[in-house]
Design a protein around this motif. Structure first.
Motif, mmCIF file in Angstrom:
data_model
loop_
_atom_site.group_PDB
_atom_site.id
_atom_site.type_symbol
_atom_site.label_atom_id
_atom_site.label_comp_id
_atom_site.label_asym_id
_atom_site.label_seq_id
_atom_site.Cartn_x
_atom_site.Cartn_y
_atom_site.Cartn_z
ATOM 1 N N LEU A 269 19.145 8.230 6.028
ATOM 2 C CA LEU A 269 19.174 8.190 4.461
ATOM 3 C C LEU A 269 17.984 8.660 3.925
ATOM 4 O O LEU A 269 16.840 8.653 4.538
ATOM 5 N N PHE A 270 18.271 9.444 2.898
ATOM 6 C CA PHE A 270 17.146 9.941 2.206
ATOM 7 C C PHE A 270 16.369 8.846 1.302
ATOM 8 O O PHE A 270 17.117 7.985 0.721
ATOM 9 N N LEU A 271 15.103 8.870 1.492
ATOM 10 C CA LEU A 271 14.286 7.681 0.934
ATOM 11 C C LEU A 271 13.716 8.285 -0.626
ATOM 12 O O LEU A 271 12.931 9.412 -0.725
ATOM 13 N N LEU A 272 14.308 7.489 -1.608
ATOM 14 C CA LEU A 272 13.766 7.715 -2.792
ATOM 15 C C LEU A 272 12.750 6.876 -3.204
ATOM 16 O O LEU A 272 13.307 5.561 -3.487
ATOM 17 N N ALA A 273 11.447 6.969 -3.302
ATOM 18 C CA ALA A 273 10.453 5.817 -3.513
ATOM 19 C C ALA A 273 9.921 5.998 -4.978
ATOM 20 O O ALA A 273 9.142 6.831 -4.978
ATOM 21 N N ASP A 274 10.252 5.047 -5.815
ATOM 22 C CA ASP A 274 9.719 5.081 -7.020
ATOM 23 C C ASP A 274 8.152 4.210 -7.121
ATOM 24 O O ASP A 274 8.289 2.774 -6.917
ATOM 25 N N GLU A 275 7.222 4.963 -7.196
ATOM 26 C CA GLU A 275 5.861 4.246 -6.984
ATOM 27 C C GLU A 275 5.081 4.553 -7.958
ATOM 28 O O GLU A 275 3.984 4.522 -7.943
ATOM 29 N N VAL A 276 6.012 4.211 -9.204
ATOM 30 C CA VAL A 276 5.234 4.572 -10.485
ATOM 31 C C VAL A 276 4.240 3.834 -11.027
ATOM 32 O O VAL A 276 3.163 3.735 -11.750
ATOM 33 N N TYR A 277 4.412 2.462 -10.399
ATOM 34 C CA TYR A 277 3.313 1.155 -10.674
ATOM 35 C C TYR A 277 2.269 0.938 -9.411
ATOM 36 O O TYR A 277 1.637 0.036 -9.504
ATOM 37 N N GLN A 278 2.211 2.412 -8.910
ATOM 38 C CA GLN A 278 1.050 2.146 -7.705
ATOM 39 C C GLN A 278 -0.279 1.835 -8.049
ATOM 40 O O GLN A 278 -1.125 1.214 -7.551
ATOM 41 N N ASP A 279 -0.807 1.985 -9.238
ATOM 42 C CA ASP A 279 -2.220 1.377 -9.841
ATOM 43 C C ASP A 279 -1.968 0.324 -10.527
ATOM 44 O O ASP A 279 -3.217 -0.211 -10.970
ATOM 45 N N CYS A 280 -0.801 -0.447 -10.402
ATOM 46 C CA CYS A 280 -0.994 -1.852 -11.301
ATOM 47 C C CYS A 280 -0.466 -2.731 -10.229
ATOM 48 O O CYS A 280 0.504 -3.256 -9.996
ATOM 49 N N VAL A 281 -1.592 -3.245 -9.601
ATOM 50 C CA VAL A 281 -1.501 -4.292 -8.486
ATOM 51 C C VAL A 281 -2.315 -5.455 -8.923
ATOM 52 O O VAL A 281 -3.600 -5.043 -9.004
ATOM 53 N N TYR A 282 -1.988 -6.679 -8.793
ATOM 54 C CA TYR A 282 -2.853 -7.946 -9.319
ATOM 55 C C TYR A 282 -2.848 -8.752 -8.216
ATOM 56 O O TYR A 282 -4.002 -9.312 -8.389
ATOM 57 N N GLY A 283 -1.808 -8.942 -7.357
ATOM 58 C CA GLY A 283 -2.115 -9.969 -6.399
ATOM 59 C C GLY A 283 -3.516 -9.771 -5.236
ATOM 60 O O GLY A 283 -3.682 -8.687 -4.936
ATOM 61 N N LYS A 284 -4.085 -11.018 -5.397
ATOM 62 C CA LYS A 284 -5.283 -11.083 -4.518
ATOM 63 C C LYS A 284 -4.978 -10.418 -3.304
ATOM 64 O O LYS A 284 -5.961 -9.947 -2.392
ATOM 65 N N ASN A 285 -4.094 -10.713 -2.574
ATOM 66 C CA ASN A 285 -3.693 -10.328 -1.012
ATOM 67 C C ASN A 285 -2.915 -9.095 -1.047
ATOM 68 O O ASN A 285 -2.067 -8.778 0.168
ATOM 69 N N SER A 286 -2.410 -8.535 -2.168
ATOM 70 C CA SER A 286 -1.584 -7.362 -2.313
ATOM 71 C C SER A 286 -2.352 -6.133 -2.391
ATOM 72 O O SER A 286 -3.520 -6.156 -2.888
ATOM 73 N N GLU A 287 -1.797 -4.915 -1.686
ATOM 74 C CA GLU A 287 -2.381 -3.693 -1.579
ATOM 75 C C GLU A 287 -1.155 -2.712 -1.847
ATOM 76 O O GLU A 287 -0.125 -2.886 -1.193
ATOM 77 N N PHE A 288 -1.394 -1.646 -2.496
ATOM 78 C CA PHE A 288 -0.355 -0.707 -2.663
ATOM 79 C C PHE A 288 -0.450 0.018 -1.410
ATOM 80 O O PHE A 288 -1.425 0.884 -1.163
ATOM 81 N N VAL A 289 0.689 0.429 -0.510
ATOM 82 C CA VAL A 289 0.411 1.358 0.363
ATOM 83 C C VAL A 289 1.829 2.372 0.114
ATOM 84 O O VAL A 289 2.790 1.728 0.037
ATOM 85 N N SER A 290 1.440 3.653 0.178
ATOM 86 C CA SER A 290 2.694 4.421 -0.222
ATOM 87 C C SER A 290 3.492 4.598 1.263
ATOM 88 O O SER A 290 3.037 4.561 2.116
ATOM 89 N N TYR A 291 4.643 4.991 0.629
ATOM 90 C CA TYR A 291 5.766 5.330 1.800
ATOM 91 C C TYR A 291 5.308 6.212 2.419
ATOM 92 O O TYR A 291 5.651 6.203 3.802
#
Lengths: 495, 495
Positions: A269-291
């Motif tokens: 499958l072709f992956l379409l990764a909508d990552e437009v909120y990559q700079d909007c992370v608030y969770g203390k234990n969350s981190e944006f990691v790109s596909y």
């Protein structure tokens, strides 16, 4: 009726033209149908009426209507970033640079950006490939985001918004001549624009459900189920993921992304990764990691075979510059000829304004520690939404009948609301989805416009509302106050 | 080869995907073919090489290459209009308005424009219909341009450039399911972008020749001949006109426009009027009159039946703001349902940036006598190009072997050049069109890039060159000096 006259007028003249107009006729009917299907449209129409009534002096329990349906921060009193606007203003009117009122790094950046334009003006045409030095800097910024994973500037295309690139890539993926419709795996819940793009291009949406009980986790077994369910009905070619989520504010873990990539690889499958909120992370234990990063780190065979398109935008990030119209897509593991073809589609008509290219540079290369603009930029950027998210989550969760998963990222709160059976019954009588009914009441009684979960898809028998937290603190406080009053009364009325 | 591997990779997996990729393959081949057909591409490639050689220190008879192929004024040192840039800068960074350095009318306009945006920010989304008050003002400005002919704001659509609207309307006109291809009558010479749009949408270009001997007049007998010649080959549905002309700088008279409208009415042709140079008229006895105005003044049955789309742009007018991406189309006499349908096509994905809407307002409602910004604005606007046109026309006409019709409007000079038979012979030997050969020599020997007439279409056996006069006086002087030196030598060498 009017239209028929038109058709007849043509018909008398030439039958061939008639064929043309009837093509238009079919489309018009389809459009009307698909717009009518949008639950939101009913609410928006009523909101417009209320706005009119308010301006005519009709008395209501509120003086102003608040619309928190959309991710449109500046319209909700979020202030633009000073650094961004100072640089853009200096680019538009370079005479400003002779004054020392603008910080040095602002003037230097404006100078550099204008040096990239023919004649030093934002009024010149750009090459369809964009400004090479800006794209080069974007690729360096992406590389640094991804811990050093290489990024080829030839695979980055700037467009007037991320949705533009997404639609064009879906268009390439869709084969309307094949006996089976092209299928695209799409999350539930999912924001409406992509769903509409997929459908309008003639493809089939294959829904996979995110697990609300597990913080809206994306589970591979569910992808598997969805794919199975599509068998024979369509030909699945792509998997669309949204991370951080919209409307549900999850942030995927590295492990979750690995599982998705493995699945995409197995199923080709072709992956379409909508990552437009990559700079909007608030969770203390969350981190944006790109596909892209996870893909690279997984190594072969994944890292050199799984095809991926990743989307980002100056509208949806913390800049919130929706009106400038700028986004980009990065393509990974695509054949260079297909890349060229997609490039032609995305960059045709050179519709991305010069200032959107500049905004992209500012978003991806913000002021650094030591720069005059850094302290203010950093303070605003960090404080902007964290408090809103915290308050909204707490207040909503404190209301009886509401349950909101942690909001780790994105721009929206998407709580579940347990509606009393009598409210559901009443909604049916009024010919509305139960959560649309809830939203309509909230609109009528409190002048707050939020959107119903049925708009985004949800498990049968569950109901949700969505509202944007990218707004000034005042607006969020008002929304929560009105929601609390309304909800308490609503639950009492229908209990 | 790479591509075939890709195809094979897909093929091993699923035959249906293969269908998809082969669709892409066909398009890629078509694209390569159509790009190769562009004579200009050969010149552009060589110009890029020369640029590289110059930057590497290779010695040439010139230090800088001058490219006057495009209508891109700011890239050729034409300065942006101060009023326009001051207003836009104040809109981008409203803090500027608190200083009194900006003229009062600038601050007032910026204030008014920002008041039209949600949250008072250019970073907010616009409704797809655009800003109603701006469209309303545009309609008033069009009405005043047309001596009071009514203008309905519902028929005006703002888009990211005029070409965008034109392409979308052509797309509606084209019926690819009909047995005969859709045909569009198109002038010769004609700028390349429209020709490419028509062809890429699957329609047929039906060429009609403008009469060079009569100052590039549009003659109805020629339209008649062209239409006859198309019989059986395609189904003509529209007539595309460019007024003022591009590349030929004619301005149509009222009488000529009447004749065209009469013809369109008789033959039931949709009129596509490219009027983007309406503010660029230099001829002492020339005046721009819009197709819409003439249509209205002709009265029934013309005024209420002939369907017309008129295009304008902030790129192509005297503002030259190509990088902002803004244009509009006005539709006349179309059925409201078709208007709605076209609106959806043009405004889909809301790609027109807010600043382009603002620029449109500034173009159509410039400072008035009495406003602080008026004197400078008026002086620059009036003097901008008249001198360039005069000089270019005189110099080119003074060269033996050149003959240039009066340049009454537009942005280009398009003189005929009578090439010596030996030059034509030499061009053939080198596999080039004779005027491409001439342009290539001019590029090699003098570092001036102009485009050959064959790119735009011309009568067989005639040759032309085109260059833009929307440039600083210095650049035009340099171009004419180099052209004169080159041409004298060229004629001697090949005589």
């Amino acid at each position: 009726m009017h239209y028929c006259c038109f058709l007849n007028k043509r018909k008398t003249n030439t039958l061939k033209n008639c064929g043309f107009w009837s093509k238009v006729l079919i489309h018009i009917h389809q459009n009307v149908r698909s717009i009518k299907q949008l639950e939101y449209a009913v609410l928006a129409r009523r909101a417009n009426q209320i706005q009119k009534e308010l301006s005519q002096g009709v008395r209501k329990p509120y003086k102003e209507l608040i619309d928190v349906c959309w991710g449109d921060p500046h319209s909700m009193d979020v202030k633009p970033l000073t650094f961004v606007r100072q640089v853009l203003a200096a680019c538009v009117y370079p005479e400003l640079m002779s004054s020392h009122k603008l910080p040095l790094d602002v003037r230097q950046r404006a100078q550099w950006l204008l040096g990239r334009c023919d004649g030093g003006s934002v009024g010149s045409y750009l090459a369809p490939t964009g400004i090479p030095e800006i794209v080069q800097r974007m690729s360096e910024s992406i590389r640094s985001r991804d811990g050093g994973v290489p990024c080829n500037p030839d695979n980055i295309f700037i467009s007037p918004g991320s949705q533009w690139s997404l639609t064009n890539i879906i268009q390439v993926l869709v084969n309307n001549e094949a006996p089976l419709r092209t299928g695209i795996l799409t999350p539930v819940p999912c924001h409406v624009t992509t769903i509409m793009s997929i459908k309008s291009l003639g493809a089939a949406v294959i829904p996979y459900f995110l697990s609300e009980e597990h913080g809206w986790a994306l589970q591979v077994e569910e992808l598997q189920r969805a794919l199975e369910s599509a068998k024979g009905g369509c030909n699945p070619v792509a998997l669309y993921v949204i991370n951080p989520g919209n409307p549900a504010g999850y942030v995927q873990s590295r492990k979750s992304i690995q599982e998705v990539i493995q699945f995409a690889s197995e199923k080709r499958l072709f992956l379409l990764a909508d990552e437009v909120y990559q700079d909007c992370v608030y969770g203390k234990n969350s981190e944006f990691v790109s596909y892209k990063r996870v893909l690279a780190e997984m190594g072969p065979p994944f890292s050199d075979t799984v095809e991926l398109a990743s989307f980002h935008s100056v509208s949806k990030g913390f800049m919130g510059e929706c009106g400038l119209r700028g986004g980009y897509v990065e393509l990974v593991n695509l054949d260079p000829n297909v890349v060229k073809y997609i490039f032609n589609l995305i960059c045709k008509d050179s519709t991305t304004p010069v200032l959107a290219h500049f905004a992209m540079d500012l978003m991806m290369n913000p002021p650094r520690p030591g720069d005059p603009s850094y302290p203010l930029y950093n303070q605003v950027r960090n404080n902007m939404l964290v408090q809103n998210v915290k308050t909204a989550h707490e207040v909503v969760n404190s209301l009886p009948g509401f349950s909101c998963q942690p909001v780790e990222g994105g721009a929206f709160v998407f709580p579940r609301v347990f509606l009393p059976p009598r409210a559901i019954q009443k909604a049916k009588e009024e010919g509305m989805q139960p959560d649309t009914f809830y939203c309509m009441r909230l609109l009528e009684e409190m002048g707050v416009l939020v959107s119903p979960g049925c708009e985004y898809g949800q498990k049968e028998g569950t109901y949700h509302i969505r509202f944007c937290i990218m707004a000034s603190q005042d607006i969020i406080d008002q929304v929560l106050k009105r929601l609390t009053t309304f909800h308490t009364k609503f639950m009492k009325d229908f209990s």
